[in-house]
Design an enzyme around this catalytic site. Structure first.
Site, mmCIF file in Angstrom:
data_model
loop_
_atom_site.group_PDB
_atom_site.id
_atom_site.type_symbol
_atom_site.label_atom_id
_atom_site.label_comp_id
_atom_site.label_asym_id
_atom_site.label_seq_id
_atom_site.Cartn_x
_atom_site.Cartn_y
_atom_site.Cartn_z
ATOM 1 N N ASP A 1 -11.016 -3.572 -9.163
ATOM 2 C CA ASP A 1 -11.322 -2.396 -9.981
ATOM 3 C C ASP A 1 -10.555 -2.433 -11.288
ATOM 4 O O ASP A 1 -9.645 -3.248 -11.450
ATOM 5 C CB ASP A 1 -10.940 -1.126 -9.221
ATOM 6 C CG ASP A 1 -9.439 -1.068 -8.921
ATOM 7 O OD1 ASP A 1 -8.815 -2.144 -8.800
ATOM 8 O OD2 ASP A 1 -8.879 0.036 -8.806
ATOM 9 N N CYS B 1 17.930 3.419 12.893
ATOM 10 C CA CYS B 1 17.754 2.068 12.344
ATOM 11 C C CYS B 1 19.027 1.236 12.523
ATOM 12 O O CYS B 1 20.118 1.762 12.759
ATOM 13 C CB CYS B 1 17.324 2.118 10.875
ATOM 14 S SG CYS B 1 18.662 2.333 9.683
ATOM 15 N N GLN C 1 -12.163 5.585 -8.971
ATOM 16 C CA GLN C 1 -11.357 5.752 -10.186
ATOM 17 C C GLN C 1 -11.812 7.028 -10.907
ATOM 18 O O GLN C 1 -12.387 7.906 -10.266
ATOM 19 C CB GLN C 1 -11.495 4.507 -11.091
ATOM 20 C CG GLN C 1 -10.806 3.259 -10.530
ATOM 21 C CD GLN C 1 -9.265 3.336 -10.620
ATOM 22 O OE1 GLN C 1 -8.691 4.263 -11.197
ATOM 23 N NE2 GLN C 1 -8.600 2.363 -9.978
ATOM 24 N N CYS D 1 22.009 2.299 10.298
ATOM 25 C CA CYS D 1 22.706 3.530 10.666
ATOM 26 C C CYS D 1 23.394 3.423 12.022
ATOM 27 O O CYS D 1 24.394 4.096 12.271
ATOM 28 C CB CYS D 1 21.732 4.706 10.653
ATOM 29 S SG CYS D 1 21.212 5.127 8.966
ATOM 30 N N ASP E 1 -4.143 -6.064 -1.957
ATOM 31 C CA ASP E 1 -4.775 -5.422 -3.101
ATOM 32 C C ASP E 1 -5.683 -6.449 -3.782
ATOM 33 O O ASP E 1 -5.764 -7.599 -3.349
ATOM 34 C CB ASP E 1 -3.723 -4.834 -4.043
ATOM 35 C CG ASP E 1 -2.878 -5.892 -4.726
ATOM 36 O OD1 ASP E 1 -3.098 -7.099 -4.487
ATOM 37 O OD2 ASP E 1 -1.979 -5.531 -5.495
ATOM 38 N N SER E 2 -6.362 -6.047 -4.840
ATOM 39 C CA SER E 2 -7.370 -6.921 -5.446
ATOM 40 C C SER E 2 -6.806 -7.819 -6.532
ATOM 41 O O SER E 2 -7.477 -8.726 -6.996
ATOM 42 C CB SER E 2 -8.474 -6.071 -6.061
ATOM 43 O OG SER E 2 -7.960 -5.397 -7.209
ATOM 44 N N GLY E 3 -5.606 -7.550 -6.953
ATOM 45 C CA GLY E 3 -5.038 -8.276 -8.088
ATOM 46 C C GLY E 3 -5.299 -7.568 -9.409
ATOM 47 O O GLY E 3 -4.648 -7.851 -10.412
ATOM 48 N N GLY E 4 -6.227 -6.611 -9.384
ATOM 49 C CA GLY E 4 -6.597 -5.927 -10.624
ATOM 50 C C GLY E 4 -5.428 -5.200 -11.269
ATOM 51 O O GLY E 4 -5.120 -5.405 -12.437
ATOM 52 N N PHE E 5 -4.744 -4.383 -10.479
ATOM 53 C CA PHE E 5 -3.669 -3.569 -11.033
ATOM 54 C C PHE E 5 -2.598 -4.425 -11.704
ATOM 55 O O PHE E 5 -2.168 -4.139 -12.822
ATOM 56 C CB PHE E 5 -3.048 -2.701 -9.939
ATOM 57 C CG PHE E 5 -2.031 -1.739 -10.457
ATOM 58 C CD1 PHE E 5 -2.409 -0.557 -11.071
ATOM 59 C CD2 PHE E 5 -0.671 -2.022 -10.359
ATOM 60 C CE1 PHE E 5 -1.458 0.331 -11.564
ATOM 61 C CE2 PHE E 5 0.281 -1.138 -10.848
ATOM 62 C CZ PHE E 5 -0.113 0.034 -11.454
ATOM 63 N N ASP F 1 0.805 3.145 0.084
ATOM 64 C CA ASP F 1 1.705 2.005 -0.117
ATOM 65 C C ASP F 1 2.511 2.271 -1.368
ATOM 66 O O ASP F 1 2.053 2.995 -2.264
ATOM 67 C CB ASP F 1 0.945 0.691 -0.328
ATOM 68 C CG ASP F 1 0.458 0.582 -1.764
ATOM 69 O OD1 ASP F 1 -0.544 1.237 -2.110
ATOM 70 O OD2 ASP F 1 1.101 -0.124 -2.571
ATOM 71 N N GLY G 1 -5.679 4.796 -9.559
ATOM 72 C CA GLY G 1 -5.455 5.457 -10.839
ATOM 73 C C GLY G 1 -4.645 6.735 -10.754
ATOM 74 O O GLY G 1 -4.593 7.496 -11.712
ATOM 75 N N CYS H 1 19.639 8.801 12.365
ATOM 76 C CA CYS H 1 18.685 7.703 12.164
ATOM 77 C C CYS H 1 18.960 6.587 13.171
ATOM 78 O O CYS H 1 20.104 6.214 13.413
ATOM 79 C CB CYS H 1 18.786 7.176 10.738
ATOM 80 S SG CYS H 1 17.663 5.807 10.388
ATOM 81 N N HIS I 1 16.991 0.829 6.075
ATOM 82 C CA HIS I 1 17.069 2.279 6.234
ATOM 83 C C HIS I 1 15.917 2.993 5.528
ATOM 84 O O HIS I 1 15.322 3.926 6.089
ATOM 85 C CB HIS I 1 18.396 2.845 5.732
ATOM 86 C CG HIS I 1 18.380 4.340 5.770
ATOM 87 N ND1 HIS I 1 18.517 5.051 6.947
ATOM 88 C CD2 HIS I 1 18.142 5.267 4.808
ATOM 89 C CE1 HIS I 1 18.384 6.331 6.702
ATOM 90 N NE2 HIS I 1 18.157 6.497 5.407
#
Lengths: 371, 371
Positions: free
Chosen positions: A147, A306, A189, A309, A93-97, A266, A216, A304, A335
């Site tokens: 952003d 995994c 945005q 499980c 990510d950009s670090g903005g959030f 994500d 956003g 499952c 899991h």
């Protein structure tokens, strides 16, 4: 171009599509969910475990890595892939959030954002150019434009100014980004205002990025409001570019957004949930620390595949969680990632067979009730 | 008999021997170090990781499992092996040591020990018979007699009474222990008093157990004092039974005790050390959180074949530890267990080649300095 996106097939009666995203570190099949490795590690999991689960791409956070260990250290290690020993694709990510989430610790100007570290209070400044420099140092396959993410609720005037700033910053990011083996995605945005969303989309798409983030959303608004924004926004986004809905990861939202044409997701939610002892199942979320599981010697989910499980009972995992043992949160994390990875696999198969609507209806009959 | 011990070869100029211990869950090569899985998990590690490291047996703690999840739950799961999904041998301690460590929370009588749980203050009572019942419920391959471990320092009178009580309890344990697929080891006590050690050894050996623990060492006394006790004690112990030095696990003590004829060891130290960010290396212990490792992109040990050393740098592991990430202590734990497992492997090879004295001299030139 470091990225090649191909729409493999499209759902006839929804906006969903099956895609293939080629990156310098391998191919990703979309729709895809990206587990989050904030500090260059998906919390509690080892890279080989994620590979075993079929995870094709992870996200890592520029803000956190910039502060610790420092993007210079990561660059000196040969980039983030080598540093953390993850040889499949990465998106940063950009670090903005994260910076905007610091609240009173930051001030925004045209130039960028001044802020104080949440770790030690030290002063820092990140501009679009600085974000690009850090992300180029980290060397992920996909970088994101810097952003401003408006909060919810926010008045129209604030969101418009924020959206305009995001557009000007997107241009500066594009100019500053020079790494040829890394793709840069723009971010749309505009908050919950349909006209602003449209303006933002047109302005950002004008810049012709190889992919687009939808920022956003999932910031506190009702889920239906998010779906409405997607209903309006996705049709004006280009067909031949991946669409990435940022910060979304609950099973119902994933399926609803895929139906509306989103390709990438994500969220920290499934892994954070796991660390709180909650496991995701076809019957809904389950608080495995609860007493009824004390003598339940069945796996979290019988079907499952995994490691958790296949090898351990609910009773054992409950014991580990109650006793504060690390293996407990390791197993719930494995899991939950397995659950979402399998969900996206099934969604892709349903798109390929053009039966996504039926699949979604069945699936959402459980998860859609959590709105 | 659930246990068969064979002395495969003996070192000509030391008391060390190479052994083969057959149990219901497989063969253990001795001398062996047993990692500790206090609460039915070796902290931070998964069973498959321990198997990969070549761990042949682990120890688990009766006191902790009795309180949580309860030995009835473990029994209902089909025993400790099934509960924790560890299919190789397990040894359980008697609970005595942990109960005595509770200090003011416990009172000892001829009958047993009344104590309060460190978890919730609830009242409990463990006798030799109760310890046997719990350990039979847990179902480890090897159970230990319920003994009293005298502290250091302690006056002769106290240690004598404690030793006598341990002998009486050993008889009661032997009577109460009826599980045919589980071996019960007796424990020699007697503190640092050579005559009491000898008395204890003769009394306990009189009962003819299939193996013998040496308790009450490594409880705060100087290392040389421990070695002297072993020098006196081991020669009067039977050649054809395994000798288990309880609670010892630092590399120098392991080698010194093997030279004196000990076959088995356990200790929380290497895994606890790992969780404090300390890794064991041929150059001594290393605090990997320290600044000099921030840009050290070499592995913990170049020659180590463990997952941590094969895939990650000191700089990355330092970053994980500084950031409080679980993967950091997972990797240091894996390395420390790998180090001790490899050390014991090398010790066994040196015994087989009858060059243990030279091997020890080289090894202790680094580790012997930490006395």
């Amino acid at each position: 171009m470091p990225l090649k996106f191909t729409v493999v097939s499209e759902s006839k009666n929804t906006r969903a599509r099956l895609g293939r995203l080629e990156t310098p570190h391998g191919v990703i099949q979309t729709p895809v969910f990206m587990p989050v490795g904030t500090q260059a590690t998906v919390k509690t999991a080892a890279p080989r475990e994620l590979e075993d689960l079929g995870v094709e791409i992870i996200l890592s956070n520029t803000y956190h890595l910039y502060l610790r260990p420092g993007s210079d250290v990561v660059a000196e290690a040969g980039g983030l892939h080598k540093f953390m020993n993850w040889n499949r694709p990465i998106l940063t990510d950009s670090g903005g959030f994260q910076v905007f989430s610091l609240g009173p610790l930051r001030t925004i100007s045209e130039e960028g954002v001044h802020f104080r570290s949440h770790l030690d209070g030290s002063k820092h400044f990140i501009s679009p150019e600085k974000s690009m420099q850090i992300q180029m140092d980290l060397g992920a396959d996909i970088a994101m434009a810097f952003d401003e993410c408006a909060p919810y609720p926010a008045d129209r005037d604030y969101v418009k100014k924020s959206k305009d700033l995001t557009t000007r910053w997107a241009k500066r990011c594009q100019t500053a980004h020079t790494r040829s083996d890394q793709a840069l995605f723009g971010i749309v945005q505009g908050g919950m205002y349909k006209d602003l969303r449209k303006e933002s989309a047109l302005e950002i798409m004008e810049l012709d990025f190889p992919g687009y983030g939808i920022g956003g959303l999932s910031v506190g608004e009702p889920k239906d409001m998010m779906y409405e924004v997607l209903d309006d926004l996705v049709p004006i986004m280009p067909r031949d570019k991946p669409r990435y809905l940022m910060g979304v990861g609950s099973p119902d939202c994933l399926v609803e957004a895929v139906l509306r044409g989103v390709d990438m997701f994500d969220c920290v939610w499934p892994t954070r949930l796991a660390r709180h002892g909650m496991v995701i199942t076809r019957q809904g979320n389950m608080a495995i620390r609860n007493l009824p599981f004390a003598r339940d010697f069945t796996p979290i989910e019988e079907e499952c595949s995994c490691y958790a499980c296949q090898n351990f009972s609910r009773a054992y995992i409950r014991h580990l969680l109650k006793a504060g043992e690390v293996l407990g949160i390791r197993l719930t994390t494995i899991h939950n990632i397995a659950f979402l990875t399998r969900l996206m696999q099934e969604v892709r198969e349903a798109i390929a067979a053009d039966r996504l609507l039926e699949y979604s209806r069945d699936f959402l009959s459980v998860f859609g009730t959590e709105k």
